[in-house]
Structures are given as structure tokens and as C-alpha cells.
Design an enzyme around this catalytic site. Structure first.
Site, mmCIF file in Angstrom:
data_model
loop_
_atom_site.group_PDB
_atom_site.id
_atom_site.type_symbol
_atom_site.label_atom_id
_atom_site.label_comp_id
_atom_site.label_asym_id
_atom_site.label_seq_id
_atom_site.Cartn_x
_atom_site.Cartn_y
_atom_site.Cartn_z
ATOM 1 N N LYS B 37 0.793 -1.189 -0.061
ATOM 2 C CA LYS B 37 0.154 -0.272 0.135
ATOM 3 C C LYS B 37 1.011 1.308 0.011
ATOM 4 O O LYS B 37 1.912 1.208 0.366
ATOM 5 C CB LYS B 37 -0.961 -0.016 1.341
ATOM 6 C CG LYS B 37 -1.890 -1.301 1.233
ATOM 7 C CD LYS B 37 -2.952 -0.844 2.161
ATOM 8 C CE LYS B 37 -3.976 -2.231 2.037
ATOM 9 N NZ LYS B 37 -3.693 -3.240 3.296
ATOM 10 N N LYS B 93 -1.032 -19.519 3.610
ATOM 11 C CA LYS B 93 -1.883 -21.081 3.848
ATOM 12 C C LYS B 93 -3.127 -21.034 3.183
ATOM 13 O O LYS B 93 -3.704 -21.908 2.830
ATOM 14 C CB LYS B 93 -1.906 -21.359 5.232
ATOM 15 C CG LYS B 93 -2.656 -20.632 6.024
ATOM 16 C CD LYS B 93 -2.003 -20.491 7.375
ATOM 17 C CE LYS B 93 -2.363 -19.399 8.258
ATOM 18 N NZ LYS B 93 -1.299 -18.777 8.951
ATOM 19 N N VAL B 120 3.023 -23.841 5.879
ATOM 20 C CA VAL B 120 2.700 -24.694 7.270
ATOM 21 C C VAL B 120 4.128 -24.667 8.181
ATOM 22 O O VAL B 120 4.941 -25.032 7.690
ATOM 23 C CB VAL B 120 2.220 -26.239 6.519
ATOM 24 C CG1 VAL B 120 1.774 -27.157 7.842
ATOM 25 C CG2 VAL B 120 1.011 -26.117 5.654
ATOM 26 N N GLY B 122 5.825 -22.618 9.907
ATOM 27 C CA GLY B 122 6.742 -21.615 9.897
ATOM 28 C C GLY B 122 8.189 -22.045 9.605
ATOM 29 O O GLY B 122 8.287 -22.601 8.486
ATOM 30 N N LYS B 192 -4.136 -25.922 7.038
ATOM 31 C CA LYS B 192 -2.648 -26.578 7.012
ATOM 32 C C LYS B 192 -2.757 -27.978 6.941
ATOM 33 O O LYS B 192 -1.898 -28.843 6.282
ATOM 34 C CB LYS B 192 -1.980 -26.269 8.520
ATOM 35 C CG LYS B 192 -1.510 -24.635 8.525
ATOM 36 C CD LYS B 192 -1.134 -24.311 9.774
ATOM 37 C CE LYS B 192 -0.708 -22.818 9.964
ATOM 38 N NZ LYS B 192 -0.393 -22.378 11.366
#
Lengths: 352, 352
Positions: B37, B93, B120, B122, B192
Site C-alpha cells: 500500500k 496458507k 505450514v 513456519g 494446514k
């Protein structure tokens, strides 16, 4: 791809079985020669060869699987295979820990790959995860249970068996060898933690320098006392790097009961690594056995086949710290600790 | 390789930081454009673009990193990038669980890769380990804790906080979002476990079909009673396949205290998979956070750079079992169980 297997024991025959299945499913993988002692000839029929050079020098073979164990003979076979431009996949931690730098260079020179996922942690995909993680993470601490035999024995003592009975049970179930010295004295874990440290720290560790203290003096009473005080005794390997200083050790250590290491039981292995980007990463699974180890070898074969293999950088020079500065403690009856007398069984306490 | 990042929040800025470090070490990786943005313009200076097409259609860019979150807009960006023959790496995810089959096909068609390790777990290398393991193993069961927020809340209740205070603490530490509904009701874990099941079973799961039952009704008293009886309450996801029948569920489950799941605490995740060749394989680590997630994205970038990436086969047709046949039990004060009344909080008991 055509594959030659050297060593047709529990692991080598497991690999052949898995590849035969893939071959029947029309995948481009086939075992075309197997080398072992003459008494395997009847079983292997036309696949049998009595000289490893019929594999390492065979023009049709792309990949040589070494599943013999030991050092001298496998060392010659692996060198010969790489020089003849064959990829090599092995499960042999002894030969890998002693010669990884030479094999890695030879592979690079000959534009083939040297793969050894099965040498540490059986079916746990630790080696290739480390190789990949190393690209994005600065690993500084590795520790864990990497010997299923001794972990099985410690679990059984915790459940009530004496040391001798626990060892016998391990032998009965095939977890411990007739001569369990390399396991009990920690040499097996010395090899494995050295291999992991090589990858994680981009260096090559001299396995002969690694301190190890076994679990032979352990008693049921010591373990009971620890348990009563909320602690669990585990036989672990550990390796650290700080700046260029590396230390490695294999020894019995007390962990708090709710730790992931404490809850790794029987023949399971657990390896944890910590680094700059990953606080703590743990892998848990069965560390041995024919099928997990054979499938780790097959996994390496697929990395080669799918062109997903990598070379290692082992060029970093590190200073090896021989002296371990851990404080060793004996556990008193009241749950407190006192400085250990070296004539008694003692353990380090891992307070995390 | 030149990289464009879409979304410059916690994860996107973490990725840029890691790549900048690699670039300074003379590695061939460079972030050349960032889309977000307008209020990020001052911070990003000449890297800033106000239209994602300036990244997806940029002739110099090889890899597009999507780190925005949400579905509609990321879906358009990813499709556009793949059609323009850019590799795509994402941590999102939601978009992966909804469109993995389409992205995988588009990538194949355009001879680029679609990578999603960071979506999924980290920093836990579960996705690429599963993709590799799948080649040599027939996986039939996946379960675990894949939401750090709710695991943190349950751990804090166990330590004495009320549900509301535990949630506030999670929000204060940045583990829980201002609107934690997707976490508390299990939708996050639905996504996940669907992604992991896609890979493991070579199929494509319709996330909208997956049953999930949240932890909102949980009380401190329920957890205390469970603990007194040697059990620990965990909020887990689970998926099974038998022949072609697949079932998935997300719900609260009671585990024995010495289980690896029970000992996964706070914001840590734990995922276990079982198959034909591997009895049980567990991965434990922090499931979220800027640095672990950003390093998972970087790891995918290296898989592309080192030519180590793969396509997935998601073509298997399975029958989805909507009805879960687990027995639900309430825990009585004496530690025995009785069939649950649906108006009370109830949990399944995982006896392993």
C-alpha cells in the site's frame, strides 16, 4: 538408472526389495549387480558378483549402494566407485565420519554425488534437512539421542529392569549387537554427531578427538533417584560452535521430565538443532531398522535421479576444544546436587 | 536471481532483510521491487511499486514472493506471476489450501516452480520433507499441533490463567491476532492439514469439507481435571487415508502426559506422520514468527536457485469421509470417562 549394491545384509537386501517394487511399477530404477561373500551366491543367482570391481567398474551402473559397514574395505569401494564416475549412496557412519571430506571432493571432481542420509538417524531425514537448512540458517548447537540401542536400554531400566537384563532384552530384539561396545561407550554417537557437525558448521571434524563417556557404570538406583526428583537420564551427543571454536561430547545427561528429549523412548532417536533463524528444531523417529534405513537410501537415490542433490562446503577451519567445561554433578537423595566424585557414576544436568 | 516481493509486512520485510544480507555476501540474490500500500512508499523508496503487475510482468524478475495473506488478491497475483513465467514462493496458507492444484498445474505448464514451505509450520521444514519422503514412503496418517496461538493459550491455562487472560497474553505477545476466530475455531489448522494431506496422499482436499470444532468452550477446570488424571488437552489436526478413503478433523484431544504432543508447549508446533516405511516421524519447532517464516521462504528460493525444486502429483481421486467416527468422551472426576453430552465441553482421547 542401474544400481549395484555392495553388501547384502539387512540393509542391502532391504534396498533391493524397495527398488524391485519401484522397478515393477515401471520406474526407471533397477538393481543389476550385488557384491557380497560367496555364500550369498545361491540366493542372488545371476545378480551375484564376487569382486566389487565388477560393480565399481561396470559401465552400465550409475549408482553404487555401499551397505557393508566397517571402514577399510568400504573406503576402497567408495573411492573406486567415485573415480569411475558412479554416484555413491551409503548408510555406513564409520566410513562417512572418517572420510567425508575426501568423498565430497572426489564426487565433485568426477561430477557425481556422494550421499549418506541413512548414516545418521535411520529413517529421520536429518542430513538432507540440515544441508538445506544450512543455506538459510547459522546453526550453532546440535544435540540429541542418536543411538537407539542405549536409549532402549535406559528406557527399560526406567521401567524396572537391571542394566544386564535390559541389555539382554535389547540383544534379543536385535537392537543391540553381540558386542555392544561401540554403542555403550558412545563411539557410535561420536561418529553421528561428527557427521552432523561437519554439515552444520561447514568443516571436517576429526572423530578421534571427540570425548565420549559411556553408560556402563549406570545403576537402576541412580535412574530411580533421578526419576523421583523429576529428572530423566539420557545418553546424548552434543556439539556447539561459537566463533570458530567447536566442542563435541557424548555422555549421560539428566533432563527435566517434560523435555522432548526425556520423552524420546525405547529405540527412538531425537535430534535438535538451534541456530540464528530457528530457535529450536527437533526431529524424532526410529533411528535404525532395516526398512527405515533402506528407505533413507532410496530417498538419496531419488535425490540423485531427480537431480536434487548438492555438494557440501567443508572448507571452514575451526579450533577444536578438547576440554569440556561442563560441571558434573551427582544427584543426592534429597534431589539436590553435589559436585561429582569421579569414582561414582555422574551425569551433567541440562537445565532447559 | 532478481526477486519481487508482494506484501511488506512482518514476513515480507523479514524476507527482504535476509536477502539483502545474502546480496551483501555476493550471492546472486537481489530484491528489486516491492509492492504494498502507498504508505510504505517512503520506507521502500525506489523499490516501491504501486501496482503488482509491475512485479508480475517485470522482465527482470525471476521470483515473486507473495507475503500478503488472504485469498482473492494473492490468487490473482500468483496466477499472473506463474503465467508470466515467474517462480512463486508464498507463506499464505489460505491461498495455497484453496488453489494448490491450479497453481501446481500452471507452474508445470510455464516451466517454473510454485513453492510454499512457509505456509505450514513456519520454520519447520515439513513441506519439503514430506515431498521427498512421499517418493519412498506410503504415508497414511498425519497429526499434530499446527497452530501456535491456541497451543500457547492451552499451555497458559495449564499454568493457571483463565481462558480470557491466556488469550489476552497471546495477543499482547503478538501470537494471536486482534480477531482470533480463525485460530480458535480451527480454520487455520484446517488449511494446514489440508495442504499436508494434498502432498502426502497425492490428491487435492476441498478445505470447505473439513470438520473442525474449536476450543472456545474450554475451561480451566477441565484442563486441571485432565492433568490430575495424567492427561494433557491439546488442540490438534488429524488426517488419515485407508485405501482411497480420506478423513480430516480439527478438534481438542486428550493425550497421555509422556507423549511428544503433550510436551509441545507454548507457541511450538509438532507434526507427526506415519507410513509404511516409517513407523512415526515427528517434527517440532516454532510454527510462526517473522524470522522462521522468512527463512522458510528463503529456503524455497534456494531450492529454486539450486535447481532442487519439484512438481507435485495431485491427481489421485479419493473419497472424502465427512462423518468422523471417533468416540467422544467427557472426563469424570475419578479419572474415568463417560460418553460426552454434546452440551458440555468434550474431547477425544488419543490412547497411544
Amino acid at each position: 538408472m542401474k544400481i549395484g549394491i555392495c553388501g547384502y545384509g539387512v540393509i542391502g537386501s532391504g534396498v533391493k526389495k524397495l527398488i524391485d517394487e519401484k522397478h515393477q511399477n515401471n520406474e526407471d530404477l533397477e538393481v543389476i549387480k550385488v557384491f557380497d561373500k560367496p555364500f550369498k551366491k545361491d540366493e542372488l543367482k545371476e545378480l551375484y558378483v564376487n569382486d566389487y570391481k565388477k560393480i565399481t567398474e561396470n559401465k552400465d551402473i550409475d549408482i553404487v549402494v555401499e551397505a557393508m559397514g566397517g571402514d577399510k574395505f568400504p573406503y576402497e569401494i567408495i573411492k573406486d566407485a567415485l573415480k569411475n564416475k558412479k554416484h555413491v549412496v551409503t548408510s555406513n557412519k564409520e566410513v562417512v565420519s572418517l572420510h567425508l571430506d575426501e568423498f565430497n571432493s572426489l564426487a565433485k571432481e568426477n561430477k557425481v554425488y556422494f550421499m549418506f542420509e541413512a548414516s545418521v538417524g535411520g529413517g529421520i531425514p536429518i542430513i538432507n534437512s540440515l544441508i538445506q537448512n544450512r543455506k538459510v540458517n547459522e546453526i550453532n548447537h546440535i544435540y540429541g539421542i542418536l543411538n537407539g540401542t542405549t536409549n532402549f536400554i535406559l528406557t527399560k531400566i526406567e521401567e524396572g529392569l537391571s542394566f544386564d537384563d535390559a541389555l539382554k532384552e535389547a540383544q534379543r530384539l536385535g537392537f543391540a549387537e553381540a558386542d555392544p561396545t561401540a554403542d555403550l561407550e558412545g563411539l557410535d554417537m561420536v561418529r553421528k554427531i561428527s557427521i552432523l557437525s561437519d554439515i552444520a558448521y561447514n568443516t571436517f571434524i576429526d572423530v578421534n578427538k571427540v570425548e565420549h563417556r559411556g553408560i556402563k557404570g549406570i545403576t537402576k538406583e541412580f535412574i530411580e533417584k533421578a526419576n523421583k526428583n523429576g529428572l530423566v537420564l539420557k545418553f546424548i551427543c552434543e556439539s556447539k560452535i561459537k566463533d570458530n571454536y567447536v566442542s563435541l561430547i557424548v555422555e549421560p545427561v539428566l533432563f527435566k521430565k517434560d523435555n522432548i528429549i526425556s520423552n524420546t523412548k525405547n529405540e527412538f532417536n531425537c535430534v535438535i538443532f538451534e541456530g540464528k533463524s530457528n530457535d529450536k528444531l527437533a526431529f524424532v523417529g526410529k533411528g535404525a531398522g532395516s526398512l527405515p534405513t533402506a528407505s533413507a537410501i532410496l530417498s538419496d537415490i531419488y535425490l540423485i535421479k531427480d537431480n536434487n542433490a548438492n555438494y557440501l562446503d567443508l572448507s571452514k577451519k575451526v579450533v577444536y576444544c578438547e576440554k569440556n567445561d561442563n560441571d558434573y554433578l551427582e544427584l543426592c537423595d534429597d534431589g539436590t546436587f553435589k559436585k561429582a566424585k569421579k569414582e561414582n557414576f555422574y551425569a551433567r544436568v541440562f537445565m532447559e
